[in-house]
Design an enzyme around this catalytic site. Structure first.
Site, PDB file in Angstrom:
ATOM      1  N   ASP A   1       0.862  -1.188   0.000  1.00 49.49           N
ATOM      2  CA  ASP A   1       0.000   0.000   0.000  1.00 49.49           C
ATOM      3  C   ASP A   1       0.894   1.232   0.000  1.00 49.49           C
ATOM      4  O   ASP A   1       1.606   1.495   0.968  1.00 49.49           O
ATOM      5  CB  ASP A   1      -0.910  -0.013   1.234  1.00 49.49           C
ATOM      6  CG  ASP A   1      -2.024   1.025   1.164  1.00 49.49           C
ATOM      7  OD1 ASP A   1      -1.901   1.979   0.373  1.00 49.49           O
ATOM      8  OD2 ASP A   1      -3.007   0.877   1.904  1.00 49.49           O
TER       9      ASP A   1
ATOM     10  N   ARG B   1      -0.221   4.370  -0.425  1.00 45.41           N
ATOM     11  CA  ARG B   1      -0.997   5.594  -0.201  1.00 45.41           C
ATOM     12  C   ARG B   1      -0.416   6.459   0.919  1.00 45.41           C
ATOM     13  O   ARG B   1       0.138   5.953   1.887  1.00 45.41           O
ATOM     14  CB  ARG B   1      -2.450   5.248   0.124  1.00 45.41           C
ATOM     15  CG  ARG B   1      -3.234   4.749  -1.066  1.00 45.41           C
ATOM     16  CD  ARG B   1      -4.622   4.316  -0.674  1.00 45.41           C
ATOM     17  NE  ARG B   1      -4.595   3.142   0.195  1.00 45.41           N
ATOM     18  CZ  ARG B   1      -5.684   2.548   0.682  1.00 45.41           C
ATOM     19  NH1 ARG B   1      -6.883   3.029   0.397  1.00 45.41           N
ATOM     20  NH2 ARG B   1      -5.569   1.481   1.450  1.00 45.41           N
TER      21      ARG B   1
END
Length: 197
Positions: free
Chosen positions: A126, A128
């Site tokens: 991930d 983000r």
């Protein structure tokens, strides 16, 4: 501060009418939006969804993920609550970008799961960065939220950044035969809470 508020307009939707506010990252010029509904004057325990961009799920109705289902469910929750915020976080494919996301899909078609596909392409599971979402909430002067999410990492990141989360509200929707492995991987490898707890 890495983001600024640019403009706003009304946005009627099938669920309710929202105030759509456009934000721009100062350095990258990347745009994000927040959809607001209801009276924000109390500024506390506002039902909030941070929804990361998913073109395939949100706009093309892909069954490979649960993103589009979560987006629609979140808008419905906010409409029913008569007050809430949805931040549309423009970091496609857990921030690896659309083309790399399609490459990851290709690997998944060969049997690799969503996490290992990212690793294979040289990314973290991930990528983000939720800092921009924290800044949007701060610009909106929101003091505390009830967060619509199944992702405990999102709770931890926002809490560490000073956002008071009074409740995590599960958002478990969209399970289907095409995303069974994807959802299993999110729960097993990424810690997503997909059992309504």
């Amino acid at each position: 501060m890495q983001i600024k508020r640019i403009t706003e307009a009304n946005l009627p939707t099938p669920w309710t009418n929202f105030l759509m506010i456009g934000f721009e990252e100062i350095k990258t010029k990347c745009n994000h939006i927040a959809l607001l509904h209801g009276n924000m004057s109390k500024n506390t325990s506002i039902l909030t969804r941070i929804h990361s961009e998913c073109l395939t799920g949100d706009a093309l109705f892909s069954l490979r993920c649960d993103c589009g289902f979560q987006l629609q469910s979140a808008l419905s929750h906010i409409a029913n609550e008569k007050c809430g915020i949805l931040i549309y976080h423009r970091q496609e494919g857990r921030n690896i970008g659309l083309i790399n996301k399609i490459k990851a899909y290709s690997l998944q078609d060969k049997g690799i799961d969503t996490v290992d596909a990212n690793y294979h392409l040289g990314f973290e599971a991930d990528e983000r960065d939720f800092t921009v979402c924290v800044e949007i909430l701060n610009l909106l002067q929101i003091k505390s939220i009830r967060l619509l999410t199944n992702n405990p990492n999102k709770v931890n990141v926002l809490t560490s950044a000073g956002i008071l989360i009074t409740e995590r509200v599960p958002l478990i929707v969209g399970s289907n035969p095409s995303n069974t492995k994807y959802l299993y991987t999110k729960a097993k490898k990424m810690g997503h809470l997909l059992n309504n707890k």
